[in-house]
Design a protein around this motif. Structure first.
Motif, PDB file in Angstrom:
ATOM      1  N   ARG A  24       0.835  -1.215   0.000  1.00 52.82           N
ATOM      2  CA  ARG A  24       0.000   0.000   0.000  1.00 52.82           C
ATOM      3  C   ARG A  24       0.864   1.258   0.000  1.00 52.82           C
ATOM      4  O   ARG A  24       0.537   2.245  -0.658  1.00 52.82           O
ATOM      5  CB  ARG A  24      -0.930  -0.019   1.202  1.00 52.82           C
ATOM      6  N   GLU A 175      -6.660  -7.857  -5.464  1.00 51.39           N
ATOM      7  CA  GLU A 175      -7.726  -6.846  -5.438  1.00 51.39           C
ATOM      8  C   GLU A 175      -7.131  -5.440  -5.360  1.00 51.39           C
ATOM      9  O   GLU A 175      -7.602  -4.524  -6.034  1.00 51.39           O
ATOM     10  CB  GLU A 175      -8.671  -7.085  -4.257  1.00 51.39           C
ATOM     11  N   SER A 176      -6.089  -5.272  -4.545  1.00 49.49           N
ATOM     12  CA  SER A 176      -5.439  -3.969  -4.429  1.00 49.49           C
ATOM     13  C   SER A 176      -4.827  -3.544  -5.762  1.00 49.49           C
ATOM     14  O   SER A 176      -4.928  -2.380  -6.163  1.00 49.49           O
ATOM     15  CB  SER A 176      -4.329  -4.000  -3.370  1.00 49.49           C
ATOM     16  N   GLU A 178      -5.749  -4.527  -8.791  1.00 54.06           N
ATOM     17  CA  GLU A 178      -6.828  -4.214  -9.731  1.00 54.06           C
ATOM     18  C   GLU A 178      -7.372  -2.798  -9.484  1.00 54.06           C
ATOM     19  O   GLU A 178      -7.562  -2.017 -10.414  1.00 54.06           O
ATOM     20  CB  GLU A 178      -7.949  -5.245  -9.564  1.00 54.06           C
ATOM     21  N   THR A 179      -7.572  -2.464  -8.219  1.00 58.15           N
ATOM     22  CA  THR A 179      -8.060  -1.128  -7.854  1.00 58.15           C
ATOM     23  C   THR A 179      -7.064  -0.061  -8.283  1.00 58.15           C
ATOM     24  O   THR A 179      -7.453   0.954  -8.880  1.00 58.15           O
ATOM     25  CB  THR A 179      -8.289  -1.048  -6.332  1.00 58.15           C
ATOM     26  N   LYS A 180      -5.779  -0.272  -7.997  1.00 57.11           N
ATOM     27  CA  LYS A 180      -4.757   0.717  -8.329  1.00 57.11           C
ATOM     28  C   LYS A 180      -4.632   0.888  -9.836  1.00 57.11           C
ATOM     29  O   LYS A 180      -4.512   2.011 -10.334  1.00 57.11           O
ATOM     30  CB  LYS A 180      -3.405   0.316  -7.726  1.00 57.11           C
ATOM     31  N   SER A 182      -6.928   0.391 -12.139  1.00 62.22           N
ATOM     32  CA  SER A 182      -8.087   1.112 -12.679  1.00 62.22           C
ATOM     33  C   SER A 182      -7.996   2.600 -12.314  1.00 62.22           C
ATOM     34  O   SER A 182      -8.384   3.467 -13.094  1.00 62.22           O
ATOM     35  CB  SER A 182      -9.393   0.503 -12.187  1.00 62.22           C
ATOM     36  N   GLU A 183      -7.450   2.889 -11.134  1.00 66.95           N
ATOM     37  CA  GLU A 183      -7.255   4.280 -10.706  1.00 66.95           C
ATOM     38  C   GLU A 183      -6.248   4.984 -11.619  1.00 66.95           C
ATOM     39  O   GLU A 183      -6.450   6.140 -12.005  1.00 66.95           O
ATOM     40  CB  GLU A 183      -6.723   4.263  -9.269  1.00 66.95           C
TER      41      GLU A 183
END
Length: 187
Positions: A24, A175-176, A178-180, A182-183
């Motif tokens: 993170r 999951e982290s 994938e989120t990053k 897309s961000e």
């Protein structure tokens, strides 16, 4: 003797949490085109004879979505803070306004976005490797206990517990990521 074997899953979980926390932190340093105070965390200023984090020489603010400002407390450090930002590799050009340093965040082009998603993928892979190494340590403890007389049923139970923990944390990493990604790709 090995019938009372209990694997310290709390220790394994704590170490895996550390891998996620590290991931993170690395993700926070990646620029996404939006201003964020955390993007300056890796920048160290040569202040008072030692390397000091930027947030310890001034106040970091995000007054608008594409601007970060740093209100440097000591006028003598303004030039050093500016130099540290220029040399940090963030690709941001600081603008001076007295003791306030303004950092306009430029738009990311498509090519740069793709590069950043690859970097995010590398960070995620490092986290996965760390988690797998912790899994290996847990499995080694179980194998050692089997050598000391742990029953096969107990061995299967503990190996299953370690694998379940590993799967949970690998899923969190995925999951982290994938989120990053897309961000980063969001225009």
């Amino acid at each position: 003797m090995a019938d009372d074997f209990i694997l310290d899953t709390d220790d394994l979980e704590r170490r895996m949490d550390g891998a996620i926390a590290s991931l993170r932190t690395e993700f926070a340093s990646l620029r996404t085109g939006r201003a964020s105070a955390s993007m300056l965390e890796p920048v160290m200023v040569d202040a008072y004879g030692q390397k000091t984090p930027i947030n310890q020489v001034g106040t970091v603010n995000v007054p608008e979505p594409r601007m970060v400002t740093i209100n440097v407390w000591d006028k003598a450090l303004v030039g050093k803070v500016e130099k540290a930002i220029r040399e940090s590799g963030l690709g941001i050009n600081p603008q001076l306004n007295g003791t306030i340093i303004m950092l306009p965040i430029p738009e990311l082009n498509e090519e740069r976005r793709r590069e950043l998603t690859k970097v995010a993928g590398q960070y995620a892979e490092h986290a996965r490797v760390s988690i797998r190494n912790i899994r290996r340590d847990g499995m080694d403890q179980v194998k050692k206990a089997k050598g000391d007389g742990l029953s096969e049923d107990d061995q299967k139970f503990w190996e299953g517990a370690v694998q379940e923990l590993t799967d949970k944390y690998i899923k969190t990493v995925d999951e982290s990521l994938e989120t990053k990604q897309s961000e980063i790709m969001q225009v």
